[in-house]
Enzyme design. Structure first.
Site, PDB file in Angstrom:
ATOM      1  N   ARG A 239     -10.607 -11.332   1.528  1.00  0.00           N
ATOM      2  CA  ARG A 239     -11.459 -12.366   0.921  1.00  0.00           C
ATOM      3  C   ARG A 239     -10.783 -13.735   0.951  1.00  0.00           C
ATOM      4  NH1 ARG A 239     -11.653  -8.819  -4.416  1.00  0.00           N
ATOM      5  NH2 ARG A 239     -11.440  -7.220  -2.822  1.00  0.00           N
TER       6      ARG A 239
ATOM      7  N   LYS B 241       0.837  -1.198   0.000  1.00  0.00           N
ATOM      8  CA  LYS B 241       0.000   0.000   0.000  1.00  0.00           C
ATOM      9  C   LYS B 241       0.871   1.247   0.000  1.00  0.00           C
ATOM     10  CE  LYS B 241      -3.912  -1.850   2.652  1.00  0.00           C
ATOM     11  NZ  LYS B 241      -4.980  -1.607   1.694  1.00  0.00           N
TER      12      LYS B 241
HETATM   13  N1  BES Z   1      -8.128  -3.711   4.237  1.00  0.00           N
HETATM   14  C1  BES Z   1      -8.278  -3.279   2.907  1.00  0.00           C
HETATM   15  C2  BES Z   1      -9.549  -2.480   2.681  1.00  0.00           C
HETATM   16  C3  BES Z   1      -9.606  -1.113   3.310  1.00  0.00           C
HETATM   17  C4  BES Z   1      -9.120  -0.011   2.637  1.00  0.00           C
HETATM   18  C5  BES Z   1     -10.213  -0.943   4.520  1.00  0.00           C
HETATM   19  C6  BES Z   1      -9.230   1.246   3.198  1.00  0.00           C
HETATM   20  C7  BES Z   1     -10.328   0.312   5.078  1.00  0.00           C
HETATM   21  C8  BES Z   1      -9.835   1.411   4.406  1.00  0.00           C
HETATM   22  C9  BES Z   1      -8.324  -4.471   1.947  1.00  0.00           C
HETATM   23  O1  BES Z   1      -7.574  -5.559   2.328  1.00  0.00           O
HETATM   24  C10 BES Z   1      -7.796  -3.979   0.637  1.00  0.00           C
HETATM   25  O2  BES Z   1      -6.674  -3.570   0.598  1.00  0.00           O
HETATM   26  N2  BES Z   1      -8.622  -4.020  -0.384  1.00  0.00           N
HETATM   27  C11 BES Z   1      -8.246  -3.536  -1.669  1.00  0.00           C
HETATM   28  C12 BES Z   1      -8.805  -4.487  -2.704  1.00  0.00           C
HETATM   29  C13 BES Z   1      -8.298  -4.246  -4.093  1.00  0.00           C
HETATM   30  C14 BES Z   1      -6.821  -4.542  -4.181  1.00  0.00           C
HETATM   31  C15 BES Z   1      -9.072  -5.127  -5.047  1.00  0.00           C
HETATM   32  C16 BES Z   1      -8.838  -2.137  -1.849  1.00  0.00           C
HETATM   33  O3  BES Z   1      -9.951  -1.895  -1.386  1.00  0.00           O
HETATM   34  O4  BES Z   1      -8.161  -1.298  -2.405  1.00  0.00           O
HETATM   35 ZN    ZN Z   2      -5.545  -5.403   1.717  1.00  0.00          ZN
END
Ligand code: BES
Ligand code: ZN
Ligand code: ZN
Length: 502
Positions: free
Chosen positions: A353, A279
Site C-alpha cells: 500500500r 515474515k
Molecule cells: N505481500 C504480502 C501479502 C501476501 C501474503 C501475498 C501472502 C500473498 C500471500 C503483503 O505485503 C503483506 O505482507 N501483507 C500483510 C499486511 C499486514 C501486515 C497488515 C499481510 O497480509 O499479512
Molecule cells: Zn508485506
C-alpha cells in the site's frame, strides 16, 4: 510451436494425430461425430467397452489408428452443450496435455466434429487459449548439465485447427487467443523468476526488452528521479535493500492523442521479506511473486498493443524489494506520500500500500478515464476467497459492472468485496494522517483497500484488485494454469476492461 487455422481438405502431415470431439446427451449417450467410418467404429467400440463416455475432461488416445490419412487419433470428451469459451479453454488444455504426454509430433483438430458449436469464434478462441496457456513452462533456471539431449522434448511442434470453411471471424479468434495467451504467459514468466534474477532493475530491463520493436513506449525512473518526484512510499520501502528501486511507466497509444488514457497500476515487489517486521520463514520464498500485479500490468499493455486496440493505456509499476537492513524503514517511522499525506509505518510488512500510494497519486495526475490497481496485497484475501476469485474493491457500481462483464468475457473470476468509511476509520494514524495497518480486528483486505482510496482523486472511476490468492498455485482450479507457478491472472480481464473504454 506453430498454431494455425486450416481448411479440412489440407493434406495430412507426417506423424499427425487427428483430434475429434465426442459429446453426450442428457441420457449419457454419446453423440458420435459425423466423420470417417473407421473413426466412428473405433469410438463406438471404446464406448461399448465403457472406456469412452464423451464426458468433459475425457481424452482417449488411439495410437496407430490410421484413420483419415492420419497416424493417430485423439478423442476429447465434451459433455453436453452449449459450449462456452471456458469449455474451449478446458478442452484446449486436455488436447495439449494429451498430445504432449503421448509425444505427438503434430495434430489437426477437426472443429467440425462439434458441429456448429465448433465453428463458433468464442469457442475457437477458447481452444487456442487453452492450448497456449497449457504450453507455458518455466525452465529459465534449469541447467543442461547431466541432461541427455531429447529431440522430441518440445513436441507437439504444430497444431492446426481445421474447419471445412475457415471464416474471417475464426481467423480473428485465433489471433486474439494467441495474443492474450502470450500476454498472460509473459506475466507468468516474469513472476516465476527468482528474486536474485529479477530485481527492480532487471524487471525494468526485461520490460524494455519486451517492448522493443512494438508500439509500446517504456520510461524508467531511477532512484534519484523517484526521490525528486516525492515518491515517499517507494523510497521508504526500498530503504532497506541494496537493490535500487525503479518506477516503470509503460504506455501504448492506440487512440488519438486527445483521448484520455486508462491507467493500470501494479505492485512490483520483486521480493517481500516483510522488512524489519520480518515474515516467518515458512513459504517466504513465495514472496518472489509479490510483483505479479506489476507483471499483469505489463502483460496487459503488451497484449493491447499487439491487438492494435484503439485505446490509450498507461501501465505504472513501482518496483522494489522489501528488506531489513541498516537503513531500512522501522516500525513507527513516518513517510510522506506524493500528495503530502503522512503515514505511520507500524508494520513494515504492509509495504504494498505504501509503494502504491505514490503511484496512484501520479496515475490520477494523468487525468485518465479510469484507474485500476492490481496487487498481491493481503494474505487476508486468500483466507476470504481462496485461489478461485480475485477480490475487487470499488465503491463505483458502474465500474464494477464493466469489470464483471470483462471478467466474464475473459473467463476469470472476480468477487466484489466491501469497502466503507468504517474501514478507513481503522486506518487513521495517531501522530500521522494514516497508519499502514488497521487498529481494528479482521477485514484486512478491506482496510488495505480503504487506505489505497486515500490516494485516488475523488470522483475518479477506480477499482483495486487483490490477487494475493490467485497470482500463483492455482492448478487445482484451472487445467490450463501451471501447477505451482505464476498464473498470469487478470491479464485477460484487463485487456477486456481497457477495450471497454474505446
Ligand atoms: N505481500 C504480502 C501479502 C501476501 C501474503 C501475498 C501472502 C500473498 C500471500 C503483503 O505485503 C503483506 O505482507 N501483507 C500483510 C499486511 C499486514 C501486515 C497488515 C499481510 O497480509 O499479512
Ligand atoms: Zn508485506
Ligand atoms: Zn507484499
Amino acid at each position: 510451436m506453430k498454431l494455425l487455422l486450416q481448411k479440412s481438405s489440407a493434406p495430412a502431415k507426417p506423424l499427425e494425430t487427428l483430434v475429434v470431439f465426442v459429446s453426450c446427451t442428457d441420457e449419457k449417450k454419446i453423440n458420435v461425430p459425423k466423420t470417417d467410418k473407421t473413426i466412428v467404429e473405433l469410438i463406438q467400440a471404446a464406448n461399448a467397452e465403457g472406456a469412452l463416455r464423451g464426458k468433459p475432461r475425457e481424452s482417449i488416445f488411439f495410437r496407430q489408428a490410421r484413420v483419415a490419412d492420419r497416424d493417430h487419433l485423439l478423442t476429447i470428451g465434451m459433455g453436453k452443450g452449449p459450449w462456452s469459451a471456458e469449455d474451449g479453454r478446458i478442452a484446449g488444455a486436455y488436447i495439449f496435455n494429451s498430445l504432449k504426454s503421448h509425444r505427438c509430433e503434430a495434430a489437426a483438430i477437426d472443429l467440425d466434429t462439434l458441429g456448429k458449436a465448433g465453428r463458433d469464434a468464442e469457442f475457437i478462441q477458447g481452444i487456442v487459449e487453452g492450448i497456449l496457456l497449457s504450453r507455458y513452462e518455466f525452465t529459465d533456471h534449469k541447467s543442461k548439465v547431466d541432461k541427455k539431449p531429447d529431440p522430441h522434448e518440445s513436441r507437439p511442434h504444430e497444431i492446426s485447427l481445421m474447419m471445412s470453411n475457415p471464416t474471417k471471424e475464426a481467423e480473428e479468434a485465433v489471433r486474439a487467443g494467441r495474443i492474450l495467451s502470450e500476454g498472460t504467459n509473459f506475466a507468468r514468466w516474469l513472476g516465476d523468476h527468482s528474486a536474485n534474477f529479477l530485481t527492480p532493475t532487471s524487471l525494468a530491463k526485461a520490460v524494455q526488452e519486451r517492448a522493443k520493436g512494438t508500439r509500446v513506449k517504456v520510461q524508467i525512473w531511477d532512484k534519484a528521479r523517484i526521490k525528486k518526484e516525492r515518491f515517499g512510499g517507494l523510497m521508504a520501502v526500498s530503504a532497506g535493500s541494496s537493490q535500487e528501486p525503479r518506477f516503470i511507466i509503460i504506455r501504448y497509444d492506440g487512440a488519438p492523442k486527445g483521448k484520455k488514457p486508462v491507467v493500470f497500476v501494479g505492485k512490483g515487489l520483486t521480493f517481500d521479506s516483510g522488512g524489519i517486521s520480518i515474515k516467518p520463514s515458512a513459504n517466504m520464498d513465495e514472496m518472489k511473486y509479490d510483483m505479479c500485479g506489476g507483471a499483469a500490468v505489463v502483460g496487459t499493455v503488451m497484449a493491447l498493443a499487439e491487438l492494435k486496440a484503439k485505446v490509450n493505456v498507461i501501465g505504472m509499476i513501482p518496483a522494489t524489494e522489501n528488506m531489513p537492513g541498516p537503513s531500512a524503514v522501522k516500525p513507527g517511522d513516518v513517510m510522506v506520500a506524493r500528495n503530502g499525506k503522512t503515514v505511520e509505518i507500524l508494520n513494515t510488512d504492509a509495504e504494498g500500500r505504501l509503494v502504491l500510494s505514490d503511484a496512484l497519486v501520479y496515475a490520477c495526475e494523468q487525468k485518465p478515464q479510469a484507474v485500476f490497481n492490481v496487487a498481491t496485497l493481503t494474505g487476508a484475501i486468500l483466507v476470504a476467497l481462496g485461489n478461485i476469485f480475485t477480490g475487487v474493491f470499488t465503491r463505483d457500481s458502474k465500474v464494477m459492472k464493466r469489470i464483471q462483464t470483462s471478467a466474464d468475457a475473459a473467463g476469470e473470476r472476480v468477487w466484489l468485496m466491501p469497502v466503507v468509511d468504517e474501514h478507513l476509520d481503522d486506518m487513521k494514524g495517531l501522530h500521522a494522517d494514516l497508519s499502514n495497518i488497521s487498529s481494528g480486528k479482521g477485514a484486512g483486505s478491506s482496510t488495505a483497500a480503504a487506505f489505497l482510496e486515500q490516494f485516488v482523486e475523488k470522483g475518479m472511476p477506480y477499482a483495486h484488485f487483490d490477487i494475493a490468492g490467485t497470482a500463483w498455485n492455482v492448478h487445482n482450479r484451472l487445467p490450463y494454469a501451471p501447477k505451482r507457478s505464476a498464473s498470469g491472472v487478470m491479464v485477460r480481464t484487463f485487456v477486456e476492461l481497457a477495450k471497454s473504454y474505446f
